[in-house]
Design an enzyme around this catalytic site. Structure first.
Site, PDB file in Angstrom:
ATOM      1  N   ASN A   8       0.873  -1.178   0.000  1.00 58.95           N
ATOM      2  CA  ASN A   8       0.000   0.000   0.000  1.00 58.95           C
ATOM      3  C   ASN A   8       0.914   1.233   0.000  1.00 58.95           C
ATOM      4  O   ASN A   8       1.461   1.611   1.038  1.00 58.95           O
ATOM      5  CB  ASN A   8      -0.879  -0.035   1.256  1.00 58.95           C
ATOM      6  CG  ASN A   8      -1.880   1.109   1.277  1.00 58.95           C
ATOM      7  OD1 ASN A   8      -1.847   2.005   0.434  1.00 58.95           O
ATOM      8  ND2 ASN A   8      -2.769   1.079   2.259  1.00 58.95           N
ATOM      9  N   ARG A 114      -2.235  -2.078  -3.756  1.00 56.77           N
ATOM     10  CA  ARG A 114      -3.516  -1.411  -3.555  1.00 56.77           C
ATOM     11  C   ARG A 114      -3.536  -0.159  -4.442  1.00 56.77           C
ATOM     12  O   ARG A 114      -2.602   0.643  -4.407  1.00 56.77           O
ATOM     13  CB  ARG A 114      -3.648  -0.996  -2.100  1.00 56.77           C
ATOM     14  CG  ARG A 114      -4.904  -0.212  -1.865  1.00 56.77           C
ATOM     15  CD  ARG A 114      -4.845   0.538  -0.576  1.00 56.77           C
ATOM     16  NE  ARG A 114      -6.102   1.225  -0.369  1.00 56.77           N
ATOM     17  CZ  ARG A 114      -6.235   2.310   0.364  1.00 56.77           C
ATOM     18  NH1 ARG A 114      -5.188   2.831   0.955  1.00 56.77           N
ATOM     19  NH2 ARG A 114      -7.392   2.874   0.504  1.00 56.77           N
ATOM     20  N   HIS A 203     -12.924   1.341  -0.141  1.00 55.45           N
ATOM     21  CA  HIS A 203     -12.783   0.243   0.832  1.00 55.45           C
ATOM     22  C   HIS A 203     -13.278  -1.090   0.267  1.00 55.45           C
ATOM     23  O   HIS A 203     -13.643  -1.995   1.022  1.00 55.45           O
ATOM     24  CB  HIS A 203     -13.605   0.521   2.116  1.00 55.45           C
ATOM     25  CG  HIS A 203     -13.108   1.649   2.946  1.00 55.45           C
ATOM     26  ND1 HIS A 203     -13.958   2.466   3.664  1.00 55.45           N
ATOM     27  CD2 HIS A 203     -11.866   2.111   3.184  1.00 55.45           C
ATOM     28  CE1 HIS A 203     -13.258   3.372   4.317  1.00 55.45           C
ATOM     29  NE2 HIS A 203     -11.978   3.188   4.031  1.00 55.45           N
ATOM     30  N   ARG A 264     -13.396  13.700   8.014  1.00 52.28           N
ATOM     31  CA  ARG A 264     -14.202  13.994   6.823  1.00 52.28           C
ATOM     32  C   ARG A 264     -15.662  14.169   7.211  1.00 52.28           C
ATOM     33  O   ARG A 264     -16.170  13.444   8.058  1.00 52.28           O
ATOM     34  CB  ARG A 264     -14.092  12.850   5.802  1.00 52.28           C
ATOM     35  CG  ARG A 264     -12.815  12.882   5.021  1.00 52.28           C
ATOM     36  CD  ARG A 264     -12.748  11.705   4.056  1.00 52.28           C
ATOM     37  NE  ARG A 264     -11.500  11.004   4.249  1.00 52.28           N
ATOM     38  CZ  ARG A 264     -11.308   9.727   3.957  1.00 52.28           C
ATOM     39  NH1 ARG A 264     -12.279   8.991   3.472  1.00 52.28           N
ATOM     40  NH2 ARG A 264     -10.136   9.176   4.162  1.00 52.28           N
ATOM     41  N   GLU A 406      -7.170  -6.688   4.341  1.00 50.59           N
ATOM     42  CA  GLU A 406      -7.036  -6.296   2.934  1.00 50.59           C
ATOM     43  C   GLU A 406      -5.772  -6.893   2.315  1.00 50.59           C
ATOM     44  O   GLU A 406      -5.763  -7.243   1.138  1.00 50.59           O
ATOM     45  CB  GLU A 406      -7.019  -4.762   2.839  1.00 50.59           C
ATOM     46  CG  GLU A 406      -8.402  -4.167   3.090  1.00 50.59           C
ATOM     47  CD  GLU A 406      -8.383  -2.739   3.595  1.00 50.59           C
ATOM     48  OE1 GLU A 406      -8.010  -2.538   4.771  1.00 50.59           O
ATOM     49  OE2 GLU A 406      -8.726  -1.835   2.834  1.00 50.59           O
TER      50      GLU A 406
END
Ligand code: ADP
Length: 418
Positions: A8, A114, A203, A264, A406
């Site tokens: 990632n 990713r 996601h 956010r 992940e």
């Protein structure tokens, strides 16, 4: 056994996990932070049994190796100047060799990356070709902070490990199954055809992993299930997964939409954004920064973006309490929407930082969902990070806690494409 790396790459950091495949055993994991600085930090964690006798034990001044509390793992740490991703990856691979974790670079036969934005071009993971890389570059319009960094990571690994299969795993691809009525905004249609203005979600790798795992834990075929997956971390999103396919998700064109997140805002009436911008005399860039970095739990509470801090003081701090309540309220609203959209639900699944670790937040959410037949087993819920059913035995709708993985999903995709 083949070793696969799940990567990632961010603009100034690179996280990785090295797995033995197909055994799915994690051999090492780590992170390089502050790439581009004179004091970049390299951390590599690995099992004590892994480092072989021929591992180099000579350490430079700034290098440290410590043993974990349980005695099962070691942690290598170093602070040094690292100018770019290429150098970061080169250093990391060299260290894996020095520490005896790999015998040489060639042992790594696959690298899965990713990638944040895959647009409509990628509805599943793909082997990276020149054409794929060009498309990832072009999709930077949709993820300006992420896709360029992801592409940089891919190119750097390709240079250092030219023999390894390079695979791109997109955050958005799981959501490409959404029907038109869910991914389109009620805007003039030409903006969709001209600019790809639509919902892409995010996601996806996490929602895909936990939904598949939920089916296994429930002993059912994923095709027969209606699931709602709650990825509640610093970034948070909820997905309606029907028959194994994402049919709706709370993030939108960008990851700003949907739930209240750490910093956010989640959903906001757009005209309010213009109104505030005008009153405050803010540029588009400043307003975007406020919506992404200064809103959410931080904006409401005024004290912290971290759910732990807010829960600690909520009894004495009104704004902390309000932020927690708003967070829970948005989750409950989205779950309600998705139950309605799917015409029912078999199980809801909690995952990511808050979902995996916050006992009170899970309780607040499940307690509010009692109306559609879900009951919390308080004792079962009293855990952090386990894979466990947290609803009562007679609960009509199940609630599960499934830590996301992940990296494993990325490594599996690499294996599947070999
Ligand atoms: P991301 O991957 O989006 O950065 P994570 O999934 O790692 O985020 O989640 C990080 C968040 O998880 C933290 O901001 C914190 O609010 C929350 N978190 C972690 N542990 C706990 C806990 N024990 N209780 C409540 N919240 C927690």
């Amino acid at each position: 056994m083949a070793k696969t790396m799940a990567v990632n790459a961010g603009s100034s950091s690179l996280k990785f996990q090295l797995l033995d495949m197909p055994a799915e055993r994690v051999i090492a994991q780590g992170v390089i932070e502050r790439i581009g600085m004179d004091d970049a930090i390299v951390t590599i964690k690995y099992g004590v049994s892994i480092a072989s006798e021929n591992a180099v034990d000579h350490l430079e001044d700034d290098e440290h190796i410590t043993l974990s509390k349980d005695g099962k793992g070691k942690k290598y740490e170093n602070v040094l100047a690292i100018k770019d991703h290429q150098q970061a990856i080169n250093f990391m691979l060299q260290k894996l060799t020095d520490l005896g974790i790999i015998a040489d670079f060639n042992e790594i036969t696959g690298v899965g990356h990713r990638v944040v934005a895959g647009g409509e071009w990628f509805n599943h993971s793909v082997v990276v070709t020149d054409d794929v890389l060009t498309k990832i570059d072009r999709l930077a319009d949709y993820a300006p902070l992420h896709n360029p960094a992801n592409a940089m990571g891919i190119r750097a690994f390709q240079k250092l490990l030219p023999h390894a299969l390079s695979v791109a795993v997109f955050d958005t691809s799981f959501h490409q199954t959404m029907p038109e009525e869910n991914y389109l905004y009620s805007l003039p249609y030409e903006y969709y055809t001209r600019y790809g203005a639509r919902k892409y979600g995010a996601h996806g790798t996490s929602h895909r992993y936990v939904s598949a795992r939920a089916a296994q834990l429930l002993g059912k075929d994923l095709k027969d299930l209606k699931l709602i997956t709650l990825h509640l971390g610093a970034g948070a999103s909820i997905t309606a997964v029907q028959g194994g396919k994402s049919i709706d998700t709370s993030m939108g064109f960008s990851p700003l939409a949907g739930l209240t997140m750490a910093t956010r805002s989640g959903d906001v009436d757009t005209s309010l954004v213009y109104y505030i911008q005008e009153r405050e005399g803010l540029s588009n860039e400043e307003m975007t920064n406020i919506l992404n970095k200064k809103s959410g739990l931080l904006g409401i509470s005024t004290i912290s973006s971290d759910m732990r801090d807010l829960l600690d003081v909520q009894d004495t701090h009104d704004h902390a309490k309000l932020a927690v309540n708003i967070f829970v309220n948005r989750v409950v609203k989205y779950v309600g929407q998705y139950v309605a959209e799917m015409g029912g639900v078999d199980a809801i699944v909690f995952t990511a930082g808050i979902g995996e670790n916050s006992i009170p937040v899970r309780k607040m959410i499940v307690d509010k969902l009692g109306y559609f037949g879900i009951t919390l087993d308080e004792e079962a819920n009293n855990v952090r990070g386990d894979e466990v059913e947290i609803s009562t035995k007679d609960s009509r709708v199940k609630a599960l806690l499934i830590p996301t993985n992940e990296e494993l999903m990325i490594a599996r995709d690499v294996e599947a494409l070999k």
